[in-house]
Write a protein that holds these residues in place. Structure first.
Motif, PDB file in Angstrom:
ATOM      1  N   SER A 232       0.775  -1.274   0.096  1.00  0.00           N
ATOM      2  CA  SER A 232      -0.144   0.041   0.050  1.00  0.00           C
ATOM      3  C   SER A 232       0.957   1.169   0.053  1.00  0.00           C
ATOM      4  O   SER A 232       1.827   1.230   0.307  1.00  0.00           O
ATOM      5  CB  SER A 232      -1.033   0.149   1.227  1.00  0.00           C
ATOM      6  N   VAL A 233       0.173   2.309  -0.636  1.00  0.00           N
ATOM      7  CA  VAL A 233       0.952   3.660  -0.405  1.00  0.00           C
ATOM      8  C   VAL A 233      -0.010   4.604   0.279  1.00  0.00           C
ATOM      9  O   VAL A 233      -1.265   4.850   0.310  1.00  0.00           O
ATOM     10  CB  VAL A 233       1.346   4.165  -1.811  1.00  0.00           C
ATOM     11  N   GLU A 234       0.504   5.286   1.300  1.00  0.00           N
ATOM     12  CA  GLU A 234      -0.295   6.095   2.335  1.00  0.00           C
ATOM     13  C   GLU A 234      -1.673   5.542   2.549  1.00  0.00           C
ATOM     14  O   GLU A 234      -2.647   6.168   2.554  1.00  0.00           O
ATOM     15  CB  GLU A 234      -0.355   7.542   1.502  1.00  0.00           C
ATOM     16  N   ASP A 235      -1.272   4.273   3.126  1.00  0.00           N
ATOM     17  CA  ASP A 235      -2.382   3.325   3.637  1.00  0.00           C
ATOM     18  C   ASP A 235      -3.641   3.076   2.573  1.00  0.00           C
ATOM     19  O   ASP A 235      -4.592   2.481   2.899  1.00  0.00           O
ATOM     20  CB  ASP A 235      -3.378   4.205   4.649  1.00  0.00           C
TER      21      ASP A 235
ATOM     22  N   SER B 201      -4.312  -0.792 -12.416  1.00  0.00           N
ATOM     23  CA  SER B 201      -4.546  -2.386 -11.988  1.00  0.00           C
ATOM     24  C   SER B 201      -3.274  -2.359 -10.848  1.00  0.00           C
ATOM     25  O   SER B 201      -3.432  -3.470 -10.033  1.00  0.00           O
ATOM     26  CB  SER B 201      -4.704  -3.146 -12.885  1.00  0.00           C
ATOM     27  N   GLY B 202      -2.209  -1.631 -11.007  1.00  0.00           N
ATOM     28  CA  GLY B 202      -1.235  -1.945  -9.937  1.00  0.00           C
ATOM     29  C   GLY B 202      -0.031  -2.593 -10.754  1.00  0.00           C
ATOM     30  O   GLY B 202       1.229  -2.664  -9.721  1.00  0.00           O
ATOM     31  N   LYS B 203       0.208  -2.334 -12.081  1.00  0.00           N
ATOM     32  CA  LYS B 203       1.221  -2.928 -12.741  1.00  0.00           C
ATOM     33  C   LYS B 203       2.611  -2.095 -12.267  1.00  0.00           C
ATOM     34  O   LYS B 203       3.555  -2.698 -12.014  1.00  0.00           O
ATOM     35  CB  LYS B 203       1.259  -2.731 -14.153  1.00  0.00           C
ATOM     36  N   SER B 204       2.516  -0.879 -12.172  1.00  0.00           N
ATOM     37  CA  SER B 204       3.624  -0.119 -12.004  1.00  0.00           C
ATOM     38  C   SER B 204       4.394  -0.066 -10.269  1.00  0.00           C
ATOM     39  O   SER B 204       5.282   0.093 -10.099  1.00  0.00           O
ATOM     40  CB  SER B 204       3.696   1.489 -12.337  1.00  0.00           C
ATOM     41  N   THR B 205       3.090  -0.195  -9.540  1.00  0.00           N
ATOM     42  CA  THR B 205       3.233  -0.540  -8.188  1.00  0.00           C
ATOM     43  C   THR B 205       4.259  -1.750  -8.181  1.00  0.00           C
ATOM     44  O   THR B 205       5.125  -1.710  -7.349  1.00  0.00           O
ATOM     45  CB  THR B 205       1.938  -0.510  -7.380  1.00  0.00           C
ATOM     46  N   LEU B 206       3.696  -2.765  -8.496  1.00  0.00           N
ATOM     47  CA  LEU B 206       4.266  -4.166  -8.622  1.00  0.00           C
ATOM     48  C   LEU B 206       5.868  -4.018  -8.728  1.00  0.00           C
ATOM     49  O   LEU B 206       6.692  -4.360  -8.238  1.00  0.00           O
ATOM     50  CB  LEU B 206       3.782  -5.207  -9.389  1.00  0.00           C
ATOM     51  N   SER B 207       6.173  -3.162  -9.864  1.00  0.00           N
ATOM     52  CA  SER B 207       7.690  -3.285 -10.566  1.00  0.00           C
ATOM     53  C   SER B 207       8.447  -2.282  -9.450  1.00  0.00           C
ATOM     54  O   SER B 207       9.392  -2.630  -9.022  1.00  0.00           O
ATOM     55  CB  SER B 207       7.712  -2.555 -11.882  1.00  0.00           C
ATOM     56  N   SER B 208       7.959  -1.339  -9.033  1.00  0.00           N
ATOM     57  CA  SER B 208       8.571  -0.510  -7.900  1.00  0.00           C
ATOM     58  C   SER B 208       8.607  -1.224  -6.712  1.00  0.00           C
ATOM     59  O   SER B 208       9.561  -1.023  -6.073  1.00  0.00           O
ATOM     60  CB  SER B 208       7.456   0.748  -7.453  1.00  0.00           C
TER      61      SER B 208
ATOM     62  N   TYR C  63       6.410   2.590  -0.983  1.00  0.00           N
ATOM     63  CA  TYR C  63       5.533   1.489  -0.518  1.00  0.00           C
ATOM     64  C   TYR C  63       5.602   0.624   0.622  1.00  0.00           C
ATOM     65  O   TYR C  63       6.862   0.370   1.073  1.00  0.00           O
ATOM     66  CB  TYR C  63       5.515   0.533  -1.974  1.00  0.00           C
ATOM     67  N   ASP C  64       4.669   0.257   1.258  1.00  0.00           N
ATOM     68  CA  ASP C  64       4.836  -0.382   2.317  1.00  0.00           C
ATOM     69  C   ASP C  64       4.119  -1.834   1.942  1.00  0.00           C
ATOM     70  O   ASP C  64       2.926  -1.902   1.380  1.00  0.00           O
ATOM     71  CB  ASP C  64       3.829  -0.070   3.741  1.00  0.00           C
ATOM     72  N   VAL C  65       4.889  -2.761   2.198  1.00  0.00           N
ATOM     73  CA  VAL C  65       4.648  -4.029   2.026  1.00  0.00           C
ATOM     74  C   VAL C  65       3.949  -4.547   3.229  1.00  0.00           C
ATOM     75  O   VAL C  65       4.523  -4.562   4.489  1.00  0.00           O
ATOM     76  CB  VAL C  65       5.745  -5.089   1.882  1.00  0.00           C
TER      77      VAL C  65
END
Lengths: 437, 250
Positions: free
Chosen positions: B10-13, B38-45, B53-55
């Motif tokens: 998540s980013v900023e909750d 859909s979260g593609k760029s988040t996944l790569s980052s 990003y908080d795992v």
């Protein structure tokens, strides 16, 4: 007795010791009156709002250090740009060191202010130029009152001076605290070109206060490139008053690299008396601890078709403070002026401060003037980009800050100076960059 | 090589990834497709170690090591490379100097000596030819004033220089004309071997004509909702994403 009283009361004795029989004597006498009347500037004055001299003025300075100190070249070699052939005018505790210097009278004069003031053959130049660019503010006047030594450089017309000139002031800490007031005069005649490097270096931790005045005259189509390296010890303070008076089609640039010292105030003034003049004022400031660096610039556009370029970068760590006050005046007659000013800063620590203030006074209507100041932290997306390539956080920070100061370095024309500054920046940022910009 | 299990981030909750499972083996090419947001760029980052990003759940295992606590540079040293969708402009640092620093820092972390200047020059020459990059280009400030195509080509040049084990190409095809696309894809294909792996993140099937995937995954609402072979990419190209959304929401 406070420093002002001490200075004023020592004036007569000083004059008697040097000489009272010259044109300069009258100038000095007027100047001490101005200083006596105005005193040291305080924070009540607009131009000194963010810089207090209190902490540096409270020392009991020795005004005329008497002890002769000698320095081995090997011990101070690192403060010279030693990998190039150059003229050198070196002073130790305000006194000329012939041993460390290399002056010349071969077609050009690279020598001493004390000689220029006292010898008849320089009389005309002195009368035409001495104290003709400096303003009548209190600190410049104080310097004028006690002006007796410094660099005297006169380049007659059509001379390309191939060797740069280094002006270096060492202080040895032979007294518990020392005040120095060097006075430089640089006159560059038509079509001539000269490069000058100036440095003030204290060799101990004893307090030093330098109140320096440099007058630079660039006549028609002359070119002057001036580099100031300010990387002094933690107890050394510098008030640098530099006045550049330009005639038509001349180019003058002053680069100021401020990396060290307790308090530094740069009063840098350009006066454009003619058309198609180019003035460049650039600086990189990288400081930390409780250091303070103040750039107070003035560019006075008086005639049409001239340019000025100001670009100052600052990186401030710990509790350091910076000031940038950039004044540009464009007179009514100065149409088609291009005046640019930029001041960009990075604050690394939460406790660091920068006060930045552009001050534009434009009376002409057909001009291009721009100014911009930014205060920021390091770009997070750039940090991630670099780290994702394997560059660790500290190195990435260093590289970004290094890159930040790059466009100021790009206009440094002496490769060895550029290299030296590059190294100083890398050391200052505590990173091993592994390449030169 | 890469094993992602039940990854939530998540980013900023705001939860963006909601339970990703993905396994990439050496020699494989995976494509991750999906609609915008859909979260593609988040996944790569997240794989590359971006700190915003908080795992919140799950794990990322790279070569049998949990890399969650590793900094971005440490992941890079282990062989993870991210080709950015929007490469960052860094004025004042030339492409060459940037690469020198990156390579030598990586070598330092691996306990190796700095690469001799001669070898570095040779490597730069070799790899810039592979990506058909003009030498003059290499002395320019990194990404500053580069066209979209130049930026992307430069990303793959960096990949070629660093020779990662796992390369994630985030929307590398966006902003590329057909010639640039071919050069970039050709570069990737030449670098591909049985020991490394590529994850291609893309919105369109176009790039996959050139970099042919072994597996195609569809990411939607922070989850992989469908996986298949390369034919899945063609199906998506033809039918769009709506049928996937309907399937998921049904």
């Amino acid at each position: 007795m406070d420093l002002k009283d001490k200075l004023v009361s020592s004036f007569l004795a000083f004059e008697n010791r040097v000489d009272v029989d010259t044109y300069v004597h009258d100038v000095r006498s007027d100047a001490i009156k101005i200083f006596e009347e105005k005193g040291f500037p305080t924070k009540k004055e607009e131009a000194w709002k963010y810089t207090s001299l209190n902490s540096v003025l409270k020392q009991d300075y020795s005004l005329f250090p008497q002890k002769e100190s000698s320095i081995e070249y090997g011990d101070v070699k690192k403060y010279f740009i030693h990998d190039i052939d150059s003229y050198k005018i070196v002073f130790i505790d305000g006194k000329y060191s012939s041993y460390l210097s290399q002056t010349t009278h071969d077609g050009i004069d690279v020598c001493l202010m004390s000689a220029a003031i006292s010898k008849p053959k320089y009389r005309l130049v002195i009368e035409n130029y001495f104290n003709k660019a400096a303003t009548k503010d209190s600190l410049s006047s104080l310097n004028t009152a006690f002006s007796s030594e410094g660099a005297y450089i006169h380049i007659p017309k059509n001379k390309l001076v191939e060797k740069p000139i280094q002006i270096i002031h060492f202080s040895t800490g032979s007294e518990a605290a020392t005040m120095l007031q060097p006075r430089n005069l640089i006159v560059v005649d038509e079509n001539s070109h000269v490069q000058i490097i100036e440095r003030h270096q204290s060799l101990t931790n004893n307090p030093v206060l330098t109140n320096s005045v440099t007058e630079i005259f660039t006549n028609k189509r002359a070119i002057v490139d001036y580099y100031k390296i300010q990387n002094d010890s933690e107890n050394a303070s510098l008030i640098d008053n530099t006045f550049v008076k330009q005639k038509r089609e001349s180019h003058a640039s002053v680069h100021t690299f401020s990396f060290g010292g307790k308090l530094i105030r740069n009063n840098l003034n350009f006066f454009q008396n003619g058309e198609r003049i180019d003035s460049t004022l650039k600086g990189v400031t990288i400081i930390g601890n409780k250091q303070h660096v103040d750039h107070n610039t003035l560019v006075h556009h008086i005639e049409p078709n001239c340019e000025s370029h100001q670009d100052y970068k600052g990186i401030f760590d710990d509790s350091s403070t910076g000031v940038f006050n950039g004044k540009v005046v464009v007179e009514k007659e100065a149409q088609k002026t291009n005046a640019f000013q930029a001041n960009n800063n990075i604050l690394i620590s939460d406790k660091a401060t920068i006060n930045t203030k552009p001050q534009l006074e434009i009376f002409a209507d057909d001009v291009k003037c721009s100014h911009g100041c930014t205060i920021g932290q390091l770009d997070e997306s750039a940090m991630f980009y670099m780290r994702s390539r394997g560059i660790p956080e500290k190195e990435a920070k260093g590289l970004l800050m290094y890159a930040f100061s790059n466009n100021v370095l790009s206009s440094v024309k002496i490769p060895e100076v550029k290299q030296r500054i590059t190294k100083l920046i890398a050391t200052k940022l505590g990173v091993n960059i592994g390449f030169d910009l | 090589m890469l094993k992602i299990e039940n990854l939530h981030a998540s980013v900023e909750d705001k939860a963006i990834l909601r339970g990703i499972n993905l396994e990439v083996k050496p020699g494989e090419v995976h494509a991750i497709m999906g609609p915008n947001g859909s979260g593609k760029s988040t996944l790569s980052s997240v794989i590359a170690g971006k700190e915003e990003y908080d795992v919140t759940e799950g794990s990322i295992i790279f070569n049998d090591e949990d890399i969650e606590d590793l900094a971005a540079e440490e992941r890079a040293h282990k062989g993870i490379f991210l080709s950015f969708q929007y490469p960052v402009e860094i004025p004042g640092v030339s492409v060459t100097n940037f690469m020198k620093t990156a390579i030598n820092e990586t070598r330092k972390a691996q306990g190796l000596e700095e690469m001799p200047a001669k070898d570095m020059l040779k490597l730069i020459r070799e790899k810039s030819e592979l990506l058909e990059i003009d030498r003059k280009f290499l002395s320019r400030s990194l990404n500053e004033g580069f066209s979209g195509g130049e930026k992307k080509r430069n990303e793959i040049f960096q990949m070629a220089m660093l020779e990662p084990k796992l390369a994630i190409l985030d929307e590398t095809d966006s902003g590329l004309d057909i010639d640039a696309l071919r050069i970039v894809a050709n570069g990737v294909n030449k670098l591909k071997n049985k020991d490394n792996a590529v994850v291609v993140i893309t919105h369109y099937q176009r790039l996959l004509d050139y970099i042919v995937p072994d597996f195609v995954h569809v990411l939607y609402n922070g989850r992989i909702v469908k996986s298949g072979g390369k034919e899945l990419a063609h199906e998506l190209e033809e039918k769009g994403y709506d049928w996937i959304k309907e399937e998921v929401n049904a």
